[in-house]
Design an enzyme around this catalytic site. Structure first.
Site, PDB file in Angstrom:
ATOM      1  CE  LYS A  22      56.693  14.260  10.971  1.00  0.00           C
ATOM      2  NZ  LYS A  22      57.305  14.846  12.178  1.00  0.00           N
ATOM      3  CG  ASN A  23      55.221  17.915  12.134  1.00  0.00           C
ATOM      4  OD1 ASN A  23      55.505  16.795  12.565  1.00  0.00           O
ATOM      5  ND2 ASN A  23      56.079  18.658  11.472  1.00  0.00           N
ATOM      6  CB  CYS A 118      67.427  15.880  17.693  1.00  0.00           C
ATOM      7  SG  CYS A 118      66.680  15.988  16.075  1.00  0.00           S
ATOM      8  NE  ARG A 123      63.931  19.383  17.367  1.00  0.00           N
ATOM      9  CZ  ARG A 123      63.120  18.627  16.603  1.00  0.00           C
ATOM     10  NH1 ARG A 123      63.631  17.586  15.964  1.00  0.00           N
ATOM     11  NH2 ARG A 123      61.841  18.894  16.492  1.00  0.00           N
ATOM     12  CG  ASP A 308      59.816  20.678   8.985  1.00  0.00           C
ATOM     13  OD1 ASP A 308      58.755  20.590   9.618  1.00  0.00           O
ATOM     14  OD2 ASP A 308      60.932  20.759   9.525  1.00  0.00           O
ATOM     15  NE  ARG A 400      60.731   9.604  13.424  1.00  0.00           N
ATOM     16  CZ  ARG A 400      61.355  10.307  14.370  1.00  0.00           C
ATOM     17  NH1 ARG A 400      62.679  10.332  14.392  1.00  0.00           N
ATOM     18  NH2 ARG A 400      60.672  10.999  15.254  1.00  0.00           N
TER      19      ARG A 400
HETATM   20  C1  EPZ Z   1      58.206  21.307  15.150  1.00  0.00           C
HETATM   21  O1  EPZ Z   1      59.274  20.906  16.011  1.00  0.00           O
HETATM   22  C2  EPZ Z   1      58.107  20.220  14.084  1.00  0.00           C
HETATM   23  N1  EPZ Z   1      57.861  18.947  14.711  1.00  0.00           N
HETATM   24  C3  EPZ Z   1      59.416  20.163  13.297  1.00  0.00           C
HETATM   25  O2  EPZ Z   1      59.254  19.218  12.238  1.00  0.00           O
HETATM   26  C4  EPZ Z   1      59.683  21.515  12.678  1.00  0.00           C
HETATM   27  O3  EPZ Z   1      60.938  21.489  12.039  1.00  0.00           O
HETATM   28  C5  EPZ Z   1      59.716  22.596  13.776  1.00  0.00           C
HETATM   29  O4  EPZ Z   1      58.483  22.568  14.518  1.00  0.00           O
HETATM   30  C6  EPZ Z   1      59.891  23.990  13.208  1.00  0.00           C
HETATM   31  O5  EPZ Z   1      58.902  24.278  12.291  1.00  0.00           O
HETATM   32  C7  EPZ Z   1      56.598  18.645  15.116  1.00  0.00           C
HETATM   33  O6  EPZ Z   1      55.666  19.401  15.006  1.00  0.00           O
HETATM   34  C8  EPZ Z   1      56.398  17.306  15.743  1.00  0.00           C
HETATM   35  P1  EPZ Z   1      60.378  24.349  17.692  1.00  0.00           P
HETATM   36  P2  EPZ Z   1      59.506  21.632  17.423  1.00  0.00           P
HETATM   37  O7  EPZ Z   1      60.091  24.161  19.123  1.00  0.00           O
HETATM   38  O8  EPZ Z   1      58.217  21.948  18.036  1.00  0.00           O
HETATM   39  C9  EPZ Z   1      64.500  25.891  19.568  1.00  0.00           C
HETATM   40  C10 EPZ Z   1      59.781  17.390  10.853  1.00  0.00           C
HETATM   41  O9  EPZ Z   1      60.670  17.261   9.999  1.00  0.00           O
HETATM   42  N2  EPZ Z   1      63.845  25.676  20.881  1.00  0.00           N
HETATM   43  O10 EPZ Z   1      59.595  25.368  16.945  1.00  0.00           O
HETATM   44  O11 EPZ Z   1      60.470  20.799  18.187  1.00  0.00           O
HETATM   45  C11 EPZ Z   1      64.801  24.567  18.858  1.00  0.00           C
HETATM   46  O12 EPZ Z   1      65.999  24.011  19.318  1.00  0.00           O
HETATM   47  C12 EPZ Z   1      60.095  18.055  12.209  1.00  0.00           C
HETATM   48  O13 EPZ Z   1      58.605  17.016  10.696  1.00  0.00           O
HETATM   49  C13 EPZ Z   1      64.522  26.010  22.034  1.00  0.00           C
HETATM   50  O14 EPZ Z   1      65.653  26.492  21.985  1.00  0.00           O
HETATM   51  O15 EPZ Z   1      60.245  22.960  16.923  1.00  0.00           O
HETATM   52  C14 EPZ Z   1      64.849  24.976  17.404  1.00  0.00           C
HETATM   53  O16 EPZ Z   1      66.114  25.444  17.082  1.00  0.00           O
HETATM   54  C15 EPZ Z   1      61.543  18.311  12.402  1.00  0.00           C
HETATM   55  N3  EPZ Z   1      63.922  25.784  23.230  1.00  0.00           N
HETATM   56  C16 EPZ Z   1      63.814  26.085  17.340  1.00  0.00           C
HETATM   57  O17 EPZ Z   1      63.610  26.550  18.687  1.00  0.00           O
HETATM   58  C17 EPZ Z   1      62.660  25.240  23.325  1.00  0.00           C
HETATM   59  O18 EPZ Z   1      62.139  25.055  24.446  1.00  0.00           O
HETATM   60  C18 EPZ Z   1      62.468  25.649  16.757  1.00  0.00           C
HETATM   61  O19 EPZ Z   1      61.950  24.610  17.531  1.00  0.00           O
HETATM   62  C19 EPZ Z   1      61.988  24.897  22.143  1.00  0.00           C
HETATM   63  C20 EPZ Z   1      62.601  25.120  20.922  1.00  0.00           C
END
Ligand code: EPZ
Length: 423
Positions: A22-23, A118, A123, A308, A400
């Site tokens: 998915k991701n 969320c 996020r 995850d 999802r």
């Molecule tokens: C990706 O989300 C995945 N989703 C998530 O999977 C996964 O949990 C996550 O990476 C971490 O591995 C997809 O790929 C679609 P991040 P993403 O940006 O890109 C903070 C699932 O269950 N952050 O690495 O949104 C954020 O709040 C989903 O399949 C900021 O603060 O994750 C979080 O605490 C859930 N500012 C941390 O970084 C930003 O601009 C990691 O987020 C961006 C992120």
């Protein structure tokens, strides 16, 4: 609204086929916006999130066709002239924000709704924004939408991410493929889905090095061409099903599952007494002895223990021998499954980002509520080893990210069925 009913039914045996990730698919699909030529994805997962991304790309003017029962997605955005990603679509799925970089690179401007709240955390998108601003974009928030524009196109830059965000890395890499000059992205995320994205972009003619490391270098080019690319196997789906025989016993082979994508997860399984053997077609999982040992877990960026898989691991620790401590370091609110597992008789103590689980002999079936994607599947896993019947409500969360979970689990002997609300 559908529910899933599970009756604990003893050891599992057989084969489960792993779908495309998915991701990975959610970041590969927006890449179509970077070229006027067709991009075709094979081994695509059939999930509601993929359908949402399809709706979003169509709303931007892209043609998206699914074939072979949804496993092939053929896209073309030669007429994609709309640069506004609407709130009504974006609010359904945060990953919609992955069109920001490609739209900006393609059109020089983009208007993308902020995703909003969320269940698992705030996020924000500040890291995405500062990376694109470093490439010369001007971005302002107006009426809940990010309005981004460039004068004269994006320019290569030397960027260090304040945190190795997966999404910010993906947006920046995609945007940089068409920027003028070279972009060096430091403290980049190293997840396998990013490696898959870069492999696809390279097939489209992009010049990129360093994927899978914390420094990615992108040499901007004038245009990208079409390509066909197979979506990488879903490591989170693989990890999830690896834990089914850990909870219920038996032996399961995961066709298409890849150990090399699972980093620290496999080391943890070994520590808690779960044997994983690679086979020519995937991997086989079974418990070494009768009962799993408790282990401590800290979630980290790749190749650390994936956040995850934290909920699913908690489900296993509920009946493990001893006390385990799980620390969630990526998201600030990702223990929503704990109160539901407690309804099934688990002993879990949550303080902030730390959960202490004291293993019990057996869980008991109960009515439980899914709150997010990974929480919902952890409840199904727990139910596989529980006494009696468990009813998991709000399984739309599950759809999802898990393709036909009840078919895949009943194929290895689980008693699991989907019932719709009026049944
Ligand atoms: C990706 O989300 C995945 N989703 C998530 O999977 C996964 O949990 C996550 O990476 C971490 O591995 C997809 O790929 C679609 P991040 P993403 O940006 O890109 C903070 C699932 O269950 N952050 O690495 O949104 C954020 O709040 C989903 O399949 C900021 O603060 O994750 C979080 O605490 C859930 N500012 C941390 O970084 C930003 O601009 C990691 O987020 C961006 C992120």
């Amino acid at each position: 609204m559908d529910r899933i009913v599970v009756r604990g039914n003893g050891p599992l045996n057989g084969k489960i086929s792993i779908s495309g990730a998915k991701n990975a698919c959610l970041t590969l699909m927006p890449a179509t916006l970077l070229s006027e030529e067709p991009l075709t994805l094979t081994n695509a997962p059939r999930l509601s999130d993929i359908r949402t991304m399809t709706t979003l790309l169509r709303s931007l003017g892209a043609e998206v066709q699914t074939m072979q029962d949804g496993k092939v997605i053929a896209m073309s955005s030669h007429q994609a002239d709309n640069h506004v990603a609407d709130y009504d679509i974006v609010r359904k799925m945060r990953a919609s924000n992955l069109v920001l970089g490609p739209l900006l690179a393609r059109h020089g401007h983009a208007v993308v709704s902020l995703p909003g709240g969320c269940a698992i955390g705030a996020r924000p998108m500040d890291i995405h924004i500062s990376a694109l601003e470093a490439m010369g974009a001007e971005i302002e928030l107006k009426d809940g939408y990010l309005h981004a524009k460039t004068s004269g196109g994006l320019k290569g830059a030397d960027i260090t991410l304040r945190f190795a965000s997966v999404g910010a890395t993906e947006n920046t890499v995609m945007a940089a493929t068409l920027a003028k000059g070279t972009t060096v992205l430091r403290n980049a995320a190293r997840e396998p889905e990013i490696v898959d994205l870069v492999e696809c972009l390279r097939k489209m003619g992009a010049e990129i090095e360093g994927e899978g490391t914390d420094t990615i270098t992108i040499q901007g080019v004038d245009r990208l061409h079409g390509a066909t690319h197979p979506v990488v196997a879903d490591r989170i789906e693989t990890g999830t099903y690896m834990l089914a025989p850990a909870i219920a016993g038996g032996e399961v082979e995961l066709i298409g599952g890849r150990i090399d994508l699972l980093g620290a997860f496999c080391e943890k399984l070994d520590a808690c007494g779960i044997d994983v053997t690679e086979t020519p077609t995937g991997l086989i999982v079974r418990r070494r002895n009768g009962r799993v040992n408790a282990v401590n877990v800290v979630t980290e960026i790749f190749p650390g223990f994936p956040t995850d898989l934290q909920a699913q691991m908690m489900a296993v620790m509920c009946t493990a021998e001893g006390v385990s401590v799980l620390e969630e370091r990526i998201f600030e609110n990702r223990f929503m499954h704990a109160p539901e597992l407690i309804r099934m008789g688990a002993h879990i103590d949550v303080h902030g980002g730390t959960a202490t689980v004291t293993g019990v002999d057996k869980l008991k079936g109960a009515q439980v509520m899914a709150t997010d994607l990974r929480a919902s599947v952890s409840l199904i896993l727990a139910a596989l080893g529980a006494e009696g019947e468990t009813v998991v409500n709000r399984v739309y969360h599950l759809d999802r990210g898990y393709e036909r979970v009840e078919d895949k689990l009943s194929a290895v002997g689980a008693h699991i069925e989907r019932v719709s609300e009026d049944e």
